[in-house]
Design an enzyme around this catalytic site. Structure first.
Site, short mmCIF file in Angstrom:
data_model
loop_
_atom_site.label_atom_id
_atom_site.label_comp_id
_atom_site.label_asym_id
_atom_site.label_seq_id
_atom_site.Cartn_x
_atom_site.Cartn_y
_atom_site.Cartn_z
N ASP A 64 53.28 13.18 3.85
CA ASP A 64 54.17 12.04 3.60
C ASP A 64 54.36 11.16 4.83
O ASP A 64 54.56 9.96 4.71
CB ASP A 64 55.51 12.45 2.98
CG ASP A 64 56.28 13.45 3.79
OD1 ASP A 64 55.76 13.92 4.81
OD2 ASP A 64 57.41 13.77 3.38
C1 LAN Z 1 60.72 18.83 8.67
C2 LAN Z 1 60.88 17.47 9.20
C3 LAN Z 1 60.14 16.42 8.45
C4 LAN Z 1 60.01 16.73 7.00
C5 LAN Z 1 59.68 15.52 6.11
C6 LAN Z 1 58.46 14.75 6.58
C7 LAN Z 1 60.85 14.54 6.14
C8 LAN Z 1 59.51 16.03 4.69
O1 LAN Z 1 59.36 14.95 3.79
C9 LAN Z 1 58.46 17.08 4.60
C10 LAN Z 1 58.85 18.29 5.43
C11 LAN Z 1 59.11 17.97 6.90
C12 LAN Z 1 57.78 17.82 7.60
C13 LAN Z 1 59.87 19.09 7.60
C14 LAN Z 1 59.64 20.49 7.20
C15 LAN Z 1 60.56 21.55 7.79
C16 LAN Z 1 60.93 21.26 9.23
C17 LAN Z 1 59.68 21.21 10.05
C18 LAN Z 1 61.63 19.88 9.24
C19 LAN Z 1 62.86 19.82 8.36
C20 LAN Z 1 62.10 19.79 10.66
C21 LAN Z 1 62.53 21.22 11.01
C22 LAN Z 1 61.96 22.16 9.93
C23 LAN Z 1 61.48 23.48 10.55
C24 LAN Z 1 60.99 24.42 9.48
C25 LAN Z 1 62.62 24.07 11.36
C26 LAN Z 1 62.32 25.37 12.00
C27 LAN Z 1 62.79 26.44 11.13
C28 LAN Z 1 62.02 27.30 10.49
C29 LAN Z 1 62.52 27.90 9.24
C30 LAN Z 1 60.68 27.67 10.97
#
Ligand code: LAN
Length: 739
Positions: free
Chosen positions: A464
């Site tokens: 995305d």
């Molecule tokens: C994110 C940040 C961006 C987000 C979007 C692009 C907004 C979304 O549309 C798809 C998923 C994604 C890429 C995403 C997935 C999960 C993340 C990476 C996070 C919310 C930022 C932090 C999170 C991550 C998993 C945090 C660390 C914790 C764990 C459970 C490993």
């Protein structure tokens, strides 16, 4: 007085102490800190004030000198136009010198313990000013009952409390400090730290305040299984496998740091019985009920029991097998470190990979590089220094900001052409232009042509983000925005590579997941070992990701109608729209997985529909969605959705109307061209009335989420979405008036 400054370079952002600077700014910082601290129980979310104070003093070096042009007379009569002007004038001052918008990406409370324990175990010194600010943060986010939650707005859990208590102690807060005492009371009153959720147990094992026998096995040999098996770890969601990979390495080594006198003291503080008397084997699978979100199925217990047997028995070749497994995991860890410039995919594997490298060779170059990249995850705000959920949300915010500003009427935004031009620079330098070398060996998807979420140096491609990056790039480059000067144009070849990436990301179900194609069937979710997160095992298709992917493809098709990709794009779009419709709920809504919550997801769905030319007449699905949204409008014209929606999957009203929820609702209703004007007018009034005098909007409750149960801050959303919504409303209203 300590003077903090923000540094940026190609999206990288880090705070440092500047001893030479003048301290007028710092006095404002102090005031913001006091105001936050005073109200911390009522308003848990800080407002990213320090960055905004720097911006007000022109210290982000973006050419605005903090100056905001006056609202021109001809706009003054219309509250929507003047609000938009004020909003963009203010928001432009927040852009940093390299064209991106920096901001606070905190929220989760389980990340700083990883930082603190990793630096302790690896004997990495932490600057005393950083320590002071981290302690401030922990003091500010302790709940009134003495505990800490999974995220800043959460109820207290053992995971949050035990790990943050340990962090406080390691950072130098004494055991007899009133806040330590209160936290300890919470821990002991809830059965002691032995009931901490498994990720916390893992960290405690590494520090030496828990025993490796007390956790379910994280057997590294899994990495030696044939890839054809659906439970091969490389088939799991990249964040899940990136965390369990280094965990399994340290588990395989039973790696624990030095047992110092402080570690021994902590051992004696967090349990209801002497450390030596604890029967660790009995604690496998045990978890404090306050932590549990995902109930782990019975069948899963059988798997851990079998693996525990495997850990205990010896057979010929077992040692060899373990050595092979540890070699393989270290190889994959090193590849992840190198391909991300030691930033790593996220804050959790960042610190665990660091420890793995340290145990491999504490004097290696890799360890030095890891240390340097720790600061990329730290953010300073008035509530203190925090470990963020990523190394920032730079590309994501910039792509949205560009689209939001570009949807404003040209006469209003012409004074801000430089802002758009710089946003283009950032989008341009952030596109990923190489694949990971030898990517198949490391189970990596292609990257060439994609956009990441934060920076090019991070580099993990996301479906995305590629959609939004491509859409923003095309909107800034194509047709109507020819008046925006650009330093370097993104070539057609690069744009086409982005479209190609999006095509390659489409799942069999017609939808799009996050970083990769879905690699395993959904039933592997039964193996989810984390008690605190939901749906982490595989990369599922999501309405949000699908919509952004479609938007990118749609913009590309419009700009290059005769591209050789055209036939594949047409098919992909048709399949994507069918997918989105197929997952609409009976009540007309969609559940949002990455923002709070239904309103966020519905906006994405409606955005996809309208950008593909669907209308309320041609799409009953869109009509039902709008009706769902209208049914949630509040008496004051606002919408307000609580983060509880994300946890429970049931639309839940927040206490007050919220700027960001209202903006999503107004934006989607304006895009859909909802024929009754009155609800839209009331929503627009709510937004203009809630705007601050300086053009900002207040930071209210937390707006982002991941894995169902953990919330995360998107500090720019309070500016981006009101701007976007008012702009879209303004142009819809104008179109109606012209009819
Ligand atoms: C994110 C940040 C961006 C987000 C979007 C692009 C907004 C979304 O549309 C798809 C998923 C994604 C890429 C995403 C997935 C999960 C993340 C990476 C996070 C919310 C930022 C932090 C999170 C991550 C998993 C945090 C660390 C914790 C764990 C459970 C490993």
């Amino acid at each position: 007085m300590v003077v903090w400054r923000l540094n940026v370079s190609q999206g990288r952002q880090w705070w440092t102490v500047d001893h030479a600077a003048d301290s007028a700014v710092e006095a404002e910082f102090e005031q913001a800190r006091d105001v936050y601290h005073e109200k911390r129980y009522q308003k848990k979310h800080s407002s990213d004030q320090l960055l905004r104070i720097l911006a007000g003093h022109g210290l982000l070096r973006n050419g605005t000198e903090g100056q905001r042009p006056e609202v021109p007379d001809q706009l003054k009569d219309d509250p929507v136009s003047s609000s938009l002007h004020k909003a963009v004038a203010y928001y432009a001052t927040l852009q940093t010198e390299d064209g991106h918008w920096s901001g606070d990406y905190g929220g989760p409370m389980f990340l700083m313990p990883g930082f603190v324990i990793a630096t302790y175990v690896t004997r990495t010194p932490i600057d005393s000013h950083v320590k002071t600010e981290m302690i401030r943060y922990l003091r500010n986010h302790q709940n009134e009952d003495g505990g800490f939650g999974l995220h800043i707005e959460h109820h207290s859990t053992m995971f949050g409390t035990a790990t943050n208590y340990i962090s406080m102690r390691l950072l130098g807060v004494e055991a007899d400090d009133p806040q330590s005492i209160k936290a300890r009371q919470w821990i002991l009153g809830n059965g002691g730290a032995k009931g901490c959720a498994s990720w916390g147990k893992f960290w405690m094992c590494v520090l030496g305040v828990y025993d490796w026998d007390g956790i379910d096995p994280i057997t590294p040999e899994f990495w030696l299984l044939p890839y054809a098996l659906p439970v091969h770890p490389a088939r799991f969601w990249c964040h899940c496998r990136a965390v369990y990979l280094p965990m399994s390495h340290l588990y395989g080594l039973r790696a624990t740091g030095e047992i110092t006198p402080l570690v021994e003291q902590i051992r004696s503080e967090i349990y209801t019985q002497p450390y030596e008397d604890i029967n660790w084997g009995k604690l496998r699978g045990h978890c404090c009920p306050k932590d549990v979100y995902s109930i782990r199925p019975r069948l899963q217990r059988l798997v851990w029991d079998a693996l525990t047997m495997y850990e205990k028995i010896w057979f010929p070749g077992k040692d060899w097998l373990r050595r092979q497994a540890l070699k393989e995991t270290l190889l994959l860890i090193k590849a992840e470190d190198e391909s991300t410039n030691y930033i790593d995919i996220g804050p959790v594997n960042k610190t665990i990979d660091f420890i793995c490298q340290w145990f491999d060779d504490p004097n290696s170059e890799a360890v030095a590089k890891h240390r340097d990249r720790l600061k990329d995850y730290l953010w300073l705000a008035e509530d203190g220094m925090k470990m963020q959920g990523y190394n920032g949300s730079q590309l994501w915010d910039t792509a949205f900001s560009a689209q939001a500003i570009l949807s404003i009427d040209r006469p209003i935004i012409e004074p801000f052409v430089k802002t758009l031009s710089r946003a283009h620079d950032y989008v341009e330098i952030t596109q990923v232009l190489e694949d990971v070398p030898n990517k198949e060996r490391y189970y990596r998807h292609a990257s060439y042509g994609a956009w990441p979420f934060s920076t090019r140096h991070h580099g993990w491609p996301i479906a995305d983000c590629t959609g939004e990056g491509l859409a923003a790039a095309l909107m800034l480059q194509a047709g109507t925005s020819s008046w925006v000067p650009k330093k370097t144009l993104i070539t057609e070849e690069r744009l086409q590579a982005a479209a190609q990436m999006i095509l390659g990301y489409q799942n069999k179900d017609g939808g799009w997941a996050t970083y990769e194609l879905t690699r395993a069937p959904a039933w592997v979710e039964f193996l989810n070992p984390s008690e605190v997160f939901g749906d982490i095992m595989i990369d599922y298709s999501y309405v949000e990701c699908s919509s952004s992917a479609l938007k990118g493809l749609g913009e590309f098709r419009q700009a290059y109608p005769n591209s050789p990709l055209r036939p594949s794009i047409d098919t992909a779009i048709a399949r994507g729209l069918t997918y989105i419709e197929s997952i609409q709920r009976d009540d007309g809504s969609w559940y949002g997985s990455w923002g709070v919550c239904f309103l966020y997801a519905i906006w994405f769905a409606v955005d996809a529909y309208t950008s593909m030319g669907l209308t309320l007449e041609s799409s009953p699905s869109m009509r039902r969605a709008c009706q769902f949204v209208l049914g949630k409008q509040r008496d004051d014209g606002s919408w307000g959705e609580s983060y509880i929606s994300s946890e429970t999957k049931v639309y839940t009203q927040s206490k007050n109307g919220l700027v960001v929820s209202t903006a999503w609702a107004l934006l989607l209703l304006s895009l859909a061209k909802w024929p009754e004007r009155e609800p839209l007018e009331r929503a627009a009034r709510f937004l203009t009335d809630s705007q601050d005098e300086n053009g900002d909007w207040p930071q209210q409750t937390i707006a982002g989420v991941f894995n169902k149960n953990c919330m995360i801050s998107y500090s720019q959303y309070r500016n981006i979405f009101p701007i976007w919504a008012l702009a879209q409303y303004h142009s819809y209203r104008k179109a109606c008036q012209q009819q």
